[in-house]
Design an enzyme around this catalytic site. Structure first.
Site, PDB file in Angstrom:
ATOM      1  N   GLU A   1       0.830  -1.195   0.000  1.00 29.54           N
ATOM      2  CA  GLU A   1       0.000   0.000   0.000  1.00 29.54           C
ATOM      3  C   GLU A   1       0.878   1.264   0.000  1.00 29.54           C
ATOM      4  OE1 GLU A   1      -3.455   1.828   2.993  1.00 29.54           O
ATOM      5  OE2 GLU A   1      -2.083   0.234   3.685  1.00 29.54           O
TER       6      GLU A   1
ATOM      7  N   LYS B   1      -9.033   2.526  -2.076  1.00 28.84           N
ATOM      8  CA  LYS B   1      -9.274   1.902  -0.776  1.00 28.84           C
ATOM      9  C   LYS B   1     -10.684   2.276  -0.328  1.00 28.84           C
ATOM     10  CE  LYS B   1      -6.980   1.361   3.736  1.00 28.84           C
ATOM     11  NZ  LYS B   1      -5.754   1.699   4.474  1.00 28.84           N
TER      12      LYS B   1
ATOM     13  N   CYS C   1      -5.490  -2.975   2.377  1.00 29.55           N
ATOM     14  CA  CYS C   1      -5.266  -2.996   3.818  1.00 29.55           C
ATOM     15  C   CYS C   1      -6.534  -3.123   4.664  1.00 29.55           C
ATOM     16  CB  CYS C   1      -4.453  -1.767   4.225  1.00 29.55           C
ATOM     17  SG  CYS C   1      -3.698  -1.923   5.872  1.00 29.55           S
TER      18      CYS C   1
ATOM     19  N   GLY D   1     -26.129 -60.956  16.706  1.00 25.15           N
ATOM     20  CA  GLY D   1     -25.069 -59.956  16.613  1.00 25.15           C
ATOM     21  C   GLY D   1     -25.141 -59.126  15.350  1.00 25.15           C
TER      22      GLY D   1
ATOM     23  N   CYS E   1     -12.866 -55.867  -4.072  1.00 28.96           N
ATOM     24  CA  CYS E   1     -13.730 -56.494  -3.085  1.00 28.96           C
ATOM     25  C   CYS E   1     -14.782 -57.309  -3.837  1.00 28.96           C
ATOM     26  CB  CYS E   1     -14.392 -55.461  -2.175  1.00 28.96           C
ATOM     27  SG  CYS E   1     -15.141 -54.059  -3.040  1.00 28.96           S
TER      28      CYS E   1
END
Length: 681
Positions: free
Chosen positions: A53, A122, A178, A477, A493
């Site tokens: 700046e 700015k 800024c 289970g 898989c």
């Protein structure tokens, strides 16, 4: 295909945040230092260079800012920079006080190839504590749709400017100054919503104790929230220290991550450069639909942005990527981050299973234990879940189910682990049932022939799952799954059985490369006995194998990675294909950068599977082709997955979560892009 090796061919952009040495109120000196850095950036093929700046005048000069002679010198300095930029590659963004219609503005001037593209004021000059900017500067809020005279040139001026390259390196810049990042609604938020992917902040930002951390927090969070790259550059050596001090802090962030920063309090001019991944940002913006919704709401009916176009093309020379690419995207290299990830992953698994057991009202968990990595982690999670819900570990019914290729090593490890964890352990030899099934089908193996085909393998995998589900029926289970994310990605898989099916799969979104670290984490957590830790160490040292085919004549066991590829590479491919949707050539480019040189990568912890090596581009290409073929042809397995918890932001393959795809899609487009865009050698 030389351009394959250049970062600019793969949606990367090299930007730099600069801290030039300055002299108070000396624009000529500022130009010299700015151009010195600009030429250095040009030599390094930087595309965008950000400066502090008010860098051309100095920041802390108070009422000198209102001196005509200084302001005239600043405009002359801008002309010098513009003229010098004709022979430079980068876009230069410099800070300067500029006059317009009787008011002075704190501005960012965007320059490229001899042209002043535009000027951004700015928005919010601060007037509190040590800042008195409103004494000199008019606020930029409301300044849109106008122009400004800079050294006789008429250029666009306002908060409504975007700067967009329409060359072969396309990207869009937004600029703020800024204080604008410190306010509740930074102007760059609207710029990002309007399409700016790279946000630049020219700052002075004096230093006080602790302020650097606050800057990092602000910039990181803002880049994350706006899904952008955010570069920040603050004033450094030579700025006035009448009442303030300056640390020359420059930094570059991408989607919340710090890519690089300068050494603070530098003795001389310096800059930090980083290669930002525009492709990643664009993918995330498409994926995060709420970003688009905010853009629509914010921009509909509001002040439209003006776009200033400029041409930026790829450099003729190859520009090597200077960005750190993790070899293990599911496994952070930072040890402290890895410990935290393992802690969270393990507890997510435990919590998920504990909840499922509690919701079903079942008191027992049934699990097959092979002595391999996946079932080891799943068993540890299951015992910990039992502890959490206040049930005896004997309620874990663990079975080792040896087949025709089960080794003494893995079988003994399975038994040692079950004994050490105090579960109910049993062994069921599946070979008699497998022989009967093979005989019923007329398979040659039943007649004594050494035929080890897919039927031979899947009879064993299927029987193991059949036993576990029927045992769960008998004992009331829940079958705990063991298959991991990497196997699902590769289709490694057996459909409906084996590692594919269960009542609840705790490993479903844990990659093979991460699961090894989870086991290490548990072993070193202090929650397991010394005996258990010893067994876990032995399991980690075991070759990854499905153990479905007996060893060959040389005694070599069946190696998974010789068939489907190194898990280290395939996890890399899986991550970038599913998490970011990158094209195969970009995945290969990243893999080559990460894996082609042993010295370049980071090894978080030594891996037990021997993947501490380098891979050539030819190997990377070969295994990526294998991955693509397997990934697309096995989607039908992922479309019918059991439940399991999502572990990481790297994603899961659940059809109810991160990955939804047709089971009959073709890989042709991806394979063609790989063949056409990645050199064979």
């Amino acid at each position: 295909m030389d351009q394959f090796f250049s970062l600019y061919s793969h949606d990367f952009l090299r930007i730099a945040a600069c801290v030039p040495r300055t002299r108070v109120a000396d624009p000529d000196f500022a130009v010299d230092e700015t151009l010195r850095l600009a030429r250095k950036g040009n030599a390094e093929s930087v595309a965008v260079m950000l400066f502090p700046e008010l860098g051309l005048s100095s920041y802390a000069i108070d009422d000198l800012l209102l001196q005509d002679v200084l302001l005239d010198a600043v405009e002359a300095a801008i002309v010098r920079i513009a003229e010098a930029s004709e022979s430079l590659y980068p876009v230069l963004v410099v800070g300067a006080p500029l006059r317009r219609e009787g008011r002075l503005f704190n501005t960012a001037v965007v320059i490229h190839r001899g042209v002043i593209l535009g000027v951004v004021p700015k928005a919010y000059p601060p007037n509190y504590r040590e800042f008195y900017e409103r004494r000199h500067f008019a606020p930029g809020t409301g300044v849109t749709g106008v122009e400004i005279q800079v050294a006789g040139r008429t250029v666009p001026f306002g908060l409504d400017l975007l700067f967009r390259s329409n060359g072969s390196v396309p990207f869009t810049l937004g600029v703020e100054i800024c204080e604008d990042i410190w306010v509740p609604q930074p102007p760059s938020t609207r710029a990002a919503l309007a399409g700016a992917e790279v946000l630049l902040n020219l700052s002075a930002s004096n230093i006080t104790i602790g302020k650097a951390d606050t800057r990092r927090l602000l910039c990181a969070s803002h880049s994350s929230r706006t899904i952008s790259a955010y570069a920040y550059s603050a004033a450094g050596p030579g700025e006035s220290t009448t009442d303030l001090a300056w640390d020359g802090h420059a930094a570059i962030f991408e989607y919340g991550e710090l890519l690089g920063e300068t050494q603070r309090f530098p003795p001389d001019s310096t800059f930090v450069a980083a290669d930002i991944d525009l492709g990643r940002l664009r993918q995330e913006r498409m994926r995060v639909n709420t970003f688009g919704e905010c853009a629509r709401e914010e921009l509909d009916g509001g002040q439209p942005f003006r776009t200033v176009f400029f041409p930026l093309d790829r450099p003729a020379d190859t520009v090597s990527l200077q960005r750190r690419v993790e070899r293990y995207p599911y496994v952070p290299a930072d040890p402290s981050r890895l410990r935290e990830d393992c802690y969270e992953a393990y507890n997510i698994q435990v919590q998920g299973l504990a909840k499922r057991l509690a919701s079903t009202g079942l008191k027992r968990a049934v699990i097959g234990v092979s002595g391999g990595l996946d079932s080891t982690q799943a068993l540890m999670v299951t015992t910990r879940a039992m502890d959490m819900i206040g049930l005896d570990r004997k309620n874990v019914l663990a079975y080792t189910l040896p087949g025709f290729a089960t080794s003494d090593n893995t079988k003994s490890n399975a038994w040692a682990l079950m004994d050490a964890l105090g579960v109910t352990a049993e062994e069921i030899d599946i070979r008699p049932a497998a022989r009967q099934m093979l005989a019923d089908m007329g398979h040659p193996f039943a007649k004594g022939e050494a035929v080890y085909d897919v039927t031979f393998e899947n009879v064993q995998a299927g029987l193991r799952t059949d036993y576990l589900f029927r045992l769960a029926n008998r004992h009331g289970g829940l079958v705990v799954g063991t298959g991991d994310l990497s196997e699902l990605g590769l289709g490694w898989c057996t459909y409906g059985v084996g590692d594919h099916m269960s009542h609840y799969n705790v490993n479903a979104s844990v990659s093979k490369t991460l699961i090894q670290h989870l086991i290490r984490f548990v072993a070193g957590s202090g929650d397991v006995s010394e005996e258990t830790a010893h067994v876990l160490s032995a399991i980690l040292a075991t070759e990854i194998s499905p153990e479905l085919v007996p060893p060959g004549a040389t005694g070599t066991i069946q190696s998974t990675q010789e068939i489907v590829g190194p898990y280290a590479l395939q996890d890399f491919n899986l991550f970038y294909l599913t998490r970011y949707g990158f094209r195969p050539s970009k995945i290969a480019f990243l893999a080559h950068h990460a894996w082609s040189d042993v010295e370049r990568g980071a090894w978080p912890v030594d891996l037990p599977d021997g993947d501490r090596r380098a891979y050539s581009l030819a190997e990377i290409r070969r295994w990526l082709e294998v991955f693509l073929k397997r990934f697309f042809s096995n989607q039908f397995k992922r479309s019918t997955l059991p439940n399991g918890p999502k572990i990481s932001s790297g994603g899961s393959l659940s059809p109810r979560g991160d990955w939804r795809a047709p089971s009959d899609s073709e890989a042709k487009v991806w394979l063609r892009e790989l063949a056409e865009s990645v050199p064979a050698e």
